[in-house]
Design an enzyme around this catalytic site. Structure first.
Site, PDB file in Angstrom:
ATOM      1  N   GLY A 173      60.355 -75.946  52.402  1.00  0.00           N
ATOM      2  CA  GLY A 173      60.364 -74.626  51.788  1.00  0.00           C
ATOM      3  C   GLY A 173      60.132 -74.692  50.297  1.00  0.00           C
ATOM      4  N   ALA A 174      60.843 -75.600  49.633  1.00  0.00           N
ATOM      5  CA  ALA A 174      60.716 -75.747  48.181  1.00  0.00           C
ATOM      6  C   ALA A 174      61.389 -77.056  47.796  1.00  0.00           C
ATOM      7  CB  ALA A 174      61.346 -74.570  47.448  1.00  0.00           C
ATOM      8  N   MET A 175      61.186 -77.453  46.536  1.00  0.00           N
ATOM      9  CA  MET A 175      61.724 -78.723  46.058  1.00  0.00           C
ATOM     10  C   MET A 175      62.247 -78.561  44.651  1.00  0.00           C
ATOM     11  SD  MET A 175      62.415 -81.820  46.650  1.00  0.00           S
ATOM     12  CE  MET A 175      63.236 -82.860  45.462  1.00  0.00           C
ATOM     13  N   GLU A 176      63.446 -79.119  44.403  1.00  0.00           N
ATOM     14  CA  GLU A 176      64.183 -78.870  43.162  1.00  0.00           C
ATOM     15  C   GLU A 176      63.857 -79.854  42.053  1.00  0.00           C
ATOM     16  OE1 GLU A 176      66.995 -81.642  45.555  1.00  0.00           O
ATOM     17  OE2 GLU A 176      65.564 -80.040  45.986  1.00  0.00           O
ATOM     18  N   GLU A 209      67.140 -73.655  44.887  1.00  0.00           N
ATOM     19  CA  GLU A 209      66.493 -74.722  44.122  1.00  0.00           C
ATOM     20  C   GLU A 209      66.991 -74.736  42.676  1.00  0.00           C
ATOM     21  OE1 GLU A 209      65.134 -76.763  45.943  1.00  0.00           O
ATOM     22  OE2 GLU A 209      64.807 -75.506  47.700  1.00  0.00           O
ATOM     23  N   HIS A 243      70.374 -76.403  42.418  1.00  0.00           N
ATOM     24  CA  HIS A 243      70.280 -77.860  42.522  1.00  0.00           C
ATOM     25  C   HIS A 243      70.247 -78.525  41.140  1.00  0.00           C
ATOM     26  CE1 HIS A 243      70.152 -79.346  46.543  1.00  0.00           C
ATOM     27  NE2 HIS A 243      69.097 -78.653  46.928  1.00  0.00           N
TER      28      HIS A 243
END
Length: 880
Positions: A267-270, A304, A307
């Site tokens: 979905g997404a990356m922090e 995110e 995080h």
């Protein structure tokens, strides 16, 4: 290349790294046919390691090694060993500088790990083990270094060059090329590294922190998506303010950036300071995104961003500790979403996912503890157990300690471990030290797999005014674990009198000012609690707010469930009572005669819900949704999916026929002509309206058909447009279905994210998504096998949502999924491993289905060159 021969990695074998990297200097030369990566590492032996004289071992994957130098002196091939998946140097000094040059081919990287191309831009995904696809490195989260990154590329093709940290230098180069240098002042593991290079438009805003610092906020998207950034930007600013106010966490860099990427496995990356998002999780406008998408985007942006502290500033020591960052951060983003909207509705949504999917995971072949003891491929452990159950474990600590002590514990955790890579034990210890509570037994939640089952019984002694509640707990066996110990479970309860009044919960005779709700703490296999001063048999309200991720068995009568639906002051338990009643009614009709009656009181209760405008309409919208087929299957033994499907449809149609006039009135009452708003009230109105519309078309109501087309063509937002389209697609009006689908496609054919919704609404529908139609969708010009979102919107939606078609008695749905998994395994093993999940639950179903599912799994198992990702899932699923 990575070896496909799976090797099990065990938590018990963890060793500290033999070498640490203090600083990384990267230079990327980006070209159309590939990228040259210059990496210079400042390395020293780890004083905490007992492996004196150990060789230097650096991880690598799909790299072409061009040169190696130690302290500036080039090494010959005899000085090192290039094993493909490792670069090994047998003898190195105590402290040294290592320079490595590698060549990689991002354009041919279909796995979407490391550095790859998406829609003409370079981008990265390094969690969990993608950095080794960029350069040789000790690719593990407990090696934390400061990164400086210089990116060089053609300026006309890639005018935007981004990486972690702050922009410290930029300039022009020969041949129309340019460079930008980024420096991240905070040490981080390599999985948080990020790079983006492309032709993107920039959207800017600012945020002033609680200490008065101005943060530069930037979003980068393709030009066609420039008008879809506002919601994500607003969500980011709300997240930043909330994290300051609720957790005292202030952002630490000068810049925070988000980039939208079409091709993304997750979905997404922090990544520190440069979050890379799947486009579907960040781009939104009222014309292209539904209410659910707006809410999902707000939650993912928050997740995110959060995080930055719970994952980046304090990260996990090893991948067994993945829930340390993910479970804690999911808990935080759930708190945030609850504060931004309806807390009760948010809790219902979280628990629905948990009980439908995570409980199934806990009962399946891939069951594992929140802190796994072993794995073959870490990508397979980005699971609902790690995320959602991990969040529930943190939530239970919050329930046991209370908000004030929990905040003290989180403050201590961040203060004590800032800049460190730590474990779940470190997190729990901070909570213990801040609160003075002993959580030794509670740690079993991290160690034991499976969903605890609570069997509850009661008795009432009218003469003594005493009500006894007995709760017994046990945890079913899971792969590799049996004879489990009792866990520490917070169990919230209330008691209701015959008029619906909340009764005081007096645990000791003579107690004054007893509360109407208590959190009972279960620590033994069996507990009996006695409540005094009870004059009549009460109706118990059990596990309020879903205070622990457990199954509760109690012999509620239908009368009691109807009573709780109307009177329970806990909104979650009102909804849960309605779900339990609907489940009971539907289950009674599975395999029943065609003339078997549907419980008439169900119609009465739903009529009351629809007509009572004084109720919380957001809660009503949720209560009107029948339990899903997936949840009904999860509750069944030897599930017969077509029979479950028929029973559920029968109840739904019976309700729609009985409540036809009320549904039309509900639709018209909730029709709105004002401006589109993303508020709980507006979302509830649209949800009620679209539920009513869907029910009307289930019974082929002609007025409903006219309302659907009028809404479809006149809608000023995607929620209503998609609500009408979904109703038409799931109706028996075949010509209307085809006409609406064609109109929708022609209107939105140029928007990839909307077309994903168009694919999904067909693939998830029994009427529009039979296998011939699914095959046609896979051949559609807008479908792209290289794009995970497209694959999920067709193959994933068919196997995960269109359950009656997927579980066709002839097994064709199983064969289809096995074929697609094998195809994807050669190009994107991560996606293939996730898509095979529906087949792994084969033991859950009736014998005829079970045999065909097992056979399909065996075909996947026997595929030549099976990836480690799919190998682990399939072999565990087929194990005795």
């Amino acid at each position: 290349m990575r070896s496909n021969q799976p090797q099990t990695i065990y938590l018990s074998e963890y060793k500290v790294p033999a070498y640490l990297v203090d600083h990384v200097d990267l230079r990327f030369e980006l070209f159309e046919d590939g990228a040259r990566v210059h990496s210079t590492l400042s390395v020293r032996r780890n004083p905490e390691s007992s492996e004196d004289g150990a060789p230097l071992e650096l991880d690598g994957d799909s790299l072409k090694l061009e040169s190696v130098a130690l302290d500036g002196a080039g090494l010959s091939a005899s000085d090192y060993e290039d094993r493909g998946d490792q670069l090994v140097i047998a003898s190195v000094p105590e402290q040294f500088e290592l320079s490595v040059v590698t060549w990689i081919e991002p354009r041919n990287n279909t796995r979407l790990e490391g550095l790859y191309m998406s829609s003409g831009m370079f981008c990265t995904q390094c969690e969990a083990e993608g950095f080794r696809c960029i350069t040789f490195f000790p690719d593990r989260p407990d090696v934390m270094a400061r990164f400086r990154t210089r990116i060089e590329a053609d300026k006309s093709s890639y005018p935007v060059l981004l990486s972690n940290g702050n922009d410290v230098d930029r300039g022009e180069l020969d041949d129309g090329r340019h460079f930008v240098t980024w420096e991240d002042p905070f040490p981080k593991p390599c999985y948080l590294f990020a790079l983006v290079a492309g032709d993107l438009v920039e959207k800017r805003d600012t945020f002033r922190t609680c200490s008065g610092r101005d943060i530069d906020l930037r979003m980068y998207v393709e030009p066609r998506n420039a008008e879809k950034c506002d919601h994500a930007m607003d969500s980011l600013k709300r997240s930043m303010r909330w994290d300051e106010e609720v957790y005292g966490r202030e952002y630490d860099l000068d810049i925070f950036m988000i980039v939208a990427v079409d091709d993304f496995n997750m979905g997404a990356m922090e990544n520190k300071g440069l979050n890379i998002f799947n486009s579907s999780c960040v781009l939104a406008s009222q014309d292209t995104a539904t209410d659910a998408a707006f809410q999902r985007i707000e939650a993912i942006v928050a997740h995110e961003y959060f995080h930055n502290w719970s994952g980046n500033r304090v990260t996990c020591r090893d991948w067994f500790q993945l829930s340390l960052k993910e479970g804690f951060t999911v808990f935080r983003d759930s708190q945030f979403s609850a504060d931004m909207g309806s807390p009760t509705v948010k809790r219902i949504e979280d628990v629905t996912l948990l009980r439908t999917a995570q409980f199934a995971e806990d009962a399946g072949p891939m069951a594992h503890p929140v802190r796994p003891a072993s794995y073959m491929e870490i990508s397979n452990f980005y699971t609902l157990t790690i995320y959602e159950k991990g969040a529930e474990v943190v939530s239970m600590i919050h329930n046991l300690l209370g908000p004030e002590m929990f905040r003290k514990g989180s403050d201590l955790y961040f203060e004590r471990h800032d800049g460190q890579a730590v474990t779940t034990d470190d997190f729990v210890r901070a909570m213990e030290d801040a609160s003075g509570r002993d959580l030794s037994q509670f740690r079993l939640w991290y160690e034991q797999a499976g969903t605890p089952v609570l069997n509850v019984s009661d008795e009432f002694d009218q003469e003594r005014g005493l009500y006894r509640l007995t709760i017994e707990q046990h945890i079913p066996d899971t792969p590799g674990q049996s004879n489990k110990k009792p866990q520490h479970i917070p169990f919230a309860v209330g008691l209701l009198g015959s008029r619906g009044e909340a009764l005081p919960l007096i645990l000791e005779a003579g107690e004054e000012h007893a509360p109407a709700e208590r959190v009972l703490e279960l620590t033994e296999a069996s507990h009996t609690f006695e409540f005094h001063g009870i004059s009549e048999r009460p109706v118990p309200s059990l596990l309020r707010h879903f205070s622990a991720p457990v199954r509760v068995n109690y012999p509620w009568s239908r009368e009691q469930l109807l009573f709780l639906m109307s009177h329970d002051p806990d909104g979650f338990n009102r909804w849960d009572a309605g779900q339990r009643l609907a489940v009971d009614v539907i289950q009674s009709l599975v395999g029943a005669a065609k003339d078997a009656a549907v419980e008439p009181r169900l119609v009465t209760s739903y009529r009351h819900l629809i007509c009572d405008s004084s109720l919380d309409q957001a809660l009503v919208a949720k209560m009107l949704q029948l339990p899903s087929e997936a949840y009904l299957i999860e509750l069944a033994d030897n599930a017969d999916v077509p029979a479950i499907h028929r029973a559920r449809e029968r109840v739904l149609k019976h309700l729609a026929i009985s409540l036809r006039d009320e549904l039309v009135a509900c639709y018209r009452r909730n029709f709105e002509s004002g401006d589109y708003e993303i508020t709980p009230e507006a979302i509830a109105r649209r949800s009620l309206r679209n539920t009513a519309l869907a029910w009307l078309l289930m019974i082929n109501d002609e007025e409903g058909r006219e309302l659907a087309f009028r809404q479809f063509r006149g809608a000023d937002n995607m929620t209503d447009r998609m609500g009408a389209l979904r109703a038409l697609v799931n109706s028996d009006y075949g010509e209307d279905r085809n006409l609406a689908l064609e109109e929708f496609y022609q209107q939105f054919r140029e928007d990839p994210q909307v077309i994903e919704q168009w694919f999904s609404v067909q693939a998830a529908s029994e009427r529009a998504g039979q296998l011939p139609q699914i095959h046609a969708l896979l051949e559609h010009p807008a479908f792209d096998w290289k794009n995970p979102n497209k694959v999920r919107s067709v193959v994933g939606a068919f196997a995960g949502q269109n359950l009656a078609a997927f579980h066709s008695p002839d097994g064709s749905g199983y064969d289809f999924l096995a074929e697609q998994v094998c195809r994807l395994d050669d190009s994107n093993p991560q996606i293939a491993a996730r898509l095979v999940t529906p087949l792994t639950r084969w033991r859950k179903f009736a014998p005829a289905y079970r045999q065909r599912m097992q056979a399909a799994l065996e075909r996947v198992r026997d595929k030549a060159g099976l990836s480690r990702d799919v190998y682990e899932v399939v072999h565990k699923s087929l194990a005795d």
